[in-house]
Design a protein around this motif. Structure first.
Motif, PDB file in Angstrom:
ATOM      1  N   GLY A 269      42.715  31.524  48.614  1.00  8.78           N
ATOM      2  CA  GLY A 269      41.954  32.683  48.188  1.00  8.78           C
ATOM      3  C   GLY A 269      42.844  33.915  48.147  1.00  8.78           C
ATOM      4  N   VAL A 270      42.418  34.933  47.403  1.00  8.24           N
ATOM      5  CA  VAL A 270      43.194  36.163  47.263  1.00  8.24           C
ATOM      6  C   VAL A 270      42.298  37.344  47.619  1.00  8.24           C
ATOM      7  CG1 VAL A 270      44.606  37.597  45.747  1.00  8.24           C
ATOM      8  CG2 VAL A 270      44.577  35.100  45.438  1.00  8.24           C
ATOM      9  N   ALA A 271      42.700  38.090  48.636  1.00 11.67           N
ATOM     10  CA  ALA A 271      41.945  39.263  49.095  1.00 11.67           C
ATOM     11  C   ALA A 271      42.669  40.534  48.689  1.00 11.67           C
ATOM     12  CB  ALA A 271      41.765  39.216  50.607  1.00 11.67           C
ATOM     13  N   LEU A 272      41.922  41.491  48.145  1.00 11.49           N
ATOM     14  CA  LEU A 272      42.472  42.765  47.680  1.00 11.49           C
ATOM     15  C   LEU A 272      41.716  43.901  48.334  1.00 11.49           C
ATOM     16  CD1 LEU A 272      42.179  41.953  43.875  1.00 11.49           C
ATOM     17  CD2 LEU A 272      44.254  41.663  45.213  1.00 11.49           C
ATOM     18  N   ARG A 273      42.443  44.922  48.730  1.00 19.97           N
ATOM     19  CA  ARG A 273      41.807  46.116  49.279  1.00 19.97           C
ATOM     20  C   ARG A 273      41.566  47.096  48.148  1.00 19.97           C
ATOM     21  NH1 ARG A 273      38.800  47.404  53.762  1.00 19.97           N
ATOM     22  NH2 ARG A 273      38.948  49.620  54.172  1.00 19.97           N
ATOM     23  N   SER A 274      40.299  47.385  47.857  1.00 22.42           N
ATOM     24  CA  SER A 274      39.957  48.287  46.770  1.00 22.42           C
ATOM     25  C   SER A 274      39.003  49.342  47.292  1.00 22.42           C
ATOM     26  CB  SER A 274      39.320  47.518  45.610  1.00 22.42           C
ATOM     27  OG  SER A 274      39.039  48.365  44.528  1.00 22.42           O
ATOM     28  N   CYS A 275      39.484  50.584  47.320  1.00 27.55           N
ATOM     29  CA  CYS A 275      38.704  51.689  47.877  1.00 27.55           C
ATOM     30  C   CYS A 275      38.292  51.381  49.308  1.00 27.55           C
ATOM     31  CB  CYS A 275      37.519  51.999  46.970  1.00 27.55           C
ATOM     32  SG  CYS A 275      38.017  52.582  45.338  1.00 27.55           S
ATOM     33  N   ASP A 276      36.997  51.368  49.590  1.00 25.49           N
ATOM     34  CA  ASP A 276      36.552  51.251  50.968  1.00 25.49           C
ATOM     35  C   ASP A 276      36.136  49.841  51.351  1.00 25.49           C
ATOM     36  OD1 ASP A 276      34.374  51.140  49.335  1.00 25.49           O
ATOM     37  OD2 ASP A 276      33.104  52.454  50.557  1.00 25.49           O
ATOM     38  N   ARG A 277      36.501  48.821  50.544  1.00 27.58           N
ATOM     39  CA  ARG A 277      36.099  47.465  50.872  1.00 27.58           C
ATOM     40  C   ARG A 277      37.113  46.466  50.341  1.00 27.58           C
ATOM     41  NH1 ARG A 277      31.196  46.765  50.546  1.00 27.58           N
ATOM     42  NH2 ARG A 277      31.035  44.541  50.184  1.00 27.58           N
ATOM     43  N   TRP A 278      36.966  45.245  50.820  1.00 28.57           N
ATOM     44  CA  TRP A 278      37.800  44.150  50.359  1.00 28.57           C
ATOM     45  C   TRP A 278      37.076  43.354  49.271  1.00 28.57           C
ATOM     46  CZ3 TRP A 278      42.748  43.142  51.853  1.00 28.57           C
ATOM     47  CH2 TRP A 278      43.215  43.760  53.017  1.00 28.57           C
ATOM     48  N   LEU A 279      37.854  42.826  48.337  1.00 34.39           N
ATOM     49  CA  LEU A 279      37.382  41.820  47.392  1.00 34.39           C
ATOM     50  C   LEU A 279      38.078  40.519  47.749  1.00 34.39           C
ATOM     51  CD1 LEU A 279      37.771  43.728  43.977  1.00 34.39           C
ATOM     52  CD2 LEU A 279      35.753  43.655  45.456  1.00 34.39           C
ATOM     53  N   LEU A 280      37.341  39.431  47.803  1.00 36.80           N
ATOM     54  CA  LEU A 280      37.942  38.116  48.052  1.00 36.80           C
ATOM     55  C   LEU A 280      37.605  37.177  46.910  1.00 36.80           C
ATOM     56  CD1 LEU A 280      39.471  36.018  49.683  1.00 36.80           C
ATOM     57  CD2 LEU A 280      37.374  35.593  51.007  1.00 36.80           C
ATOM     58  N   HIS A 281      38.629  36.844  46.121  1.00 32.76           N
ATOM     59  CA  HIS A 281      38.488  35.832  45.070  1.00 32.76           C
ATOM     60  C   HIS A 281      38.725  34.485  45.737  1.00 32.76           C
ATOM     61  CE1 HIS A 281      38.950  33.490  41.499  1.00 32.76           C
ATOM     62  NE2 HIS A 281      39.097  34.506  40.679  1.00 32.76           N
ATOM     63  N   ALA A 282      37.661  33.706  45.862  1.00 36.37           N
ATOM     64  CA  ALA A 282      37.723  32.442  46.597  1.00 36.37           C
ATOM     65  C   ALA A 282      38.064  31.256  45.713  1.00 36.37           C
ATOM     66  CB  ALA A 282      36.402  32.190  47.310  1.00 36.37           C
ATOM     67  N   GLY A 283      38.407  31.497  44.429  1.00 32.74           N
ATOM     68  CA  GLY A 283      38.766  30.389  43.553  1.00 32.74           C
ATOM     69  C   GLY A 283      37.656  29.360  43.487  1.00 32.74           C
ATOM     70  N   ASP A 284      38.003  28.094  43.753  1.00 35.80           N
ATOM     71  CA  ASP A 284      37.016  27.023  43.787  1.00 35.80           C
ATOM     72  C   ASP A 284      36.669  26.648  45.222  1.00 35.80           C
ATOM     73  OD1 ASP A 284      36.981  27.029  41.062  1.00 35.80           O
ATOM     74  OD2 ASP A 284      38.024  25.135  40.785  1.00 35.80           O
ATOM     75  N   GLY A 285      36.767  27.623  46.129  1.00 33.62           N
ATOM     76  CA  GLY A 285      36.345  27.391  47.509  1.00 33.62           C
ATOM     77  C   GLY A 285      34.862  27.075  47.592  1.00 33.62           C
ATOM     78  N   TYR A 286      34.111  27.545  46.608  1.00 33.69           N
ATOM     79  CA  TYR A 286      32.731  27.124  46.382  1.00 33.69           C
ATOM     80  C   TYR A 286      32.460  27.290  44.888  1.00 33.69           C
ATOM     81  CZ  TYR A 286      31.462  32.138  46.433  1.00 33.69           C
ATOM     82  OH  TYR A 286      31.372  33.480  46.168  1.00 33.69           O
ATOM     83  N   PHE A 287      31.376  26.719  44.399  1.00 32.06           N
ATOM     84  CA  PHE A 287      31.076  26.740  42.971  1.00 32.06           C
ATOM     85  C   PHE A 287      29.853  27.568  42.608  1.00 32.06           C
ATOM     86  CE2 PHE A 287      33.145  22.448  41.530  1.00 32.06           C
ATOM     87  CZ  PHE A 287      34.394  22.998  41.778  1.00 32.06           C
ATOM     88  N   PHE A 288      28.968  27.794  43.583  1.00 38.41           N
ATOM     89  CA  PHE A 288      27.644  28.358  43.291  1.00 38.41           C
ATOM     90  C   PHE A 288      27.313  29.399  44.342  1.00 38.41           C
ATOM     91  CE2 PHE A 288      22.916  28.031  43.634  1.00 38.41           C
ATOM     92  CZ  PHE A 288      22.591  28.371  42.323  1.00 38.41           C
ATOM     93  N   HIS A 289      26.765  30.548  43.906  1.00 34.48           N
ATOM     94  CA  HIS A 289      26.506  31.647  44.834  1.00 34.48           C
ATOM     95  C   HIS A 289      25.638  31.245  46.018  1.00 34.48           C
ATOM     96  CE1 HIS A 289      23.266  31.778  41.795  1.00 34.48           C
ATOM     97  NE2 HIS A 289      22.498  32.135  42.816  1.00 34.48           N
ATOM     98  N   GLY A 290      24.733  30.306  45.792  1.00 30.37           N
ATOM     99  CA  GLY A 290      23.849  29.883  46.867  1.00 30.37           C
ATOM    100  C   GLY A 290      24.555  29.163  47.999  1.00 30.37           C
TER     101      GLY A 290
END
Length: 281
Positions: A193-214
């Motif tokens: 996964g790739v975590a980025l610090r953007s303004c006051d929070r982190w974004l984590l792109h989890a790739g295919d760590g899961y497929f569905f928001h649920g």
């Protein structure tokens, strides 16, 4: 101060049955999945997280394989490769200095040839598995033609840092900005996964760590067909399931600090694509 982040869909996938894949829509309606790519404006130039499909994939779709094409029915829209979308943010392919790949599956790495000057960051074990054809469904998931041009590879190992309870984290050395590489093994050998610090929070792109928001909601849930496809793609289902549970716990405990999303969920992408993360004035 944070980085400016653009959310792009670099390939639309339309497998059978929206109800069984997206969890809503008609049983015989085509589903909609995306290839969620980030274009990040860092202090040293543009950074991509994944690439989706590239121009060469659209020019010669047969190289993607009949099995994959039949299963996911990609739209193959000439406007969707990242390189075709950069003009909208006033950039060109030469502005892309680095690409971080969550893994080397064909729908994540297809666009690297569109950026021959960029350094391609990928986990050492992922590149070894892809190059040697190791792991589950390797003959389907990896397309060697996508990197036949001879990319500028920069491989990395797990690090020694921790981040919200995740271990083995390391900093990407390509930029002075906060970009972290977070081990999320299971879907593939070197999945990251790739975590980025953007303004006051982190974004984590989890790739295919899961497929569905649920799958990262409480309680977790997902359409049966998607769960079956996920298991069939895993190189280590137990590791993937454990990391998926850790991602769910991350959302439950740190939703106010971290925005989590995966590579293919269209609902997550639609929520974020208008959310241009900007530096404070």
């Amino acid at each position: 101060m944070g980085m400016r982040v653009h959310h792009l869909n670099a390939a639309t996938l339309c497998p059978a049955s929206a109800r069984l894949v997206n969890g809503r829509g008609g049983l015989f309606e085509r589903a909609r999945l995306v290839c969620h790519v980030l274009v990040v404006e860092t202090s040293t130039g543009l950074l991509l997280v994944d690439t989706g499909l590239g121009r060469d994939d659209l020019a010669t779709p047969s190289r993607l394989g009949r099995t994959w094409l039949r299963q996911v029915s990609p739209r193959l829209d000439q406007a969707e490769p990242v390189v075709a979308q950069l003009a909208r943010i006033g950039a060109t392919a030469n502005d892309v200095r680095a690409i971080v790949l969550t893994h080397l599956d064909l729908d994540h790495a297809g666009g690297i040839a569109d950026f021959p000057r960029a350094t391609i960051h990928v986990h050492t074990r992922e590149l070894e598995a892809a190059s040697q054809g190791l792991g589950t469904r390797s003959n389907v998931r990896y397309v060697h033609d996508q990197w036949r041009h001879g990319p500028i590879w920069s491989t990395f190992e797990d690090g020694n840092d921790r981040w919200f309870g995740f271990e083995g984290v390391r900093t990407l050395g390509e930029t002075k900005d906060e970009v972290l590489l977070v081990p999320l093994r299971g879907h593939s050998t070197g999945h990251t996964g790739v975590a980025l610090r953007s303004c006051d929070r982190w974004l984590l792109h989890a790739g295919d760590g899961y497929f569905f928001h649920g799958q990262v909601e409480t309680p977790p849930h997902a359409p049966r067909i998607l769960r079956a496809f996920q298991r069939r793609s895993d190189v280590d289902t137990a590791a993937r399931a454990a990391n998926q549970e850790r991602l769910r716990a991350l959302v439950e405990s740190h939703e106010d600090e971290v925005t989590l999303f995966c590579a293919h969920d269209a609902l997550e992408f639609d929520r974020l694509r208008g959310d241009l993360q900007t530096q404070p004035e």
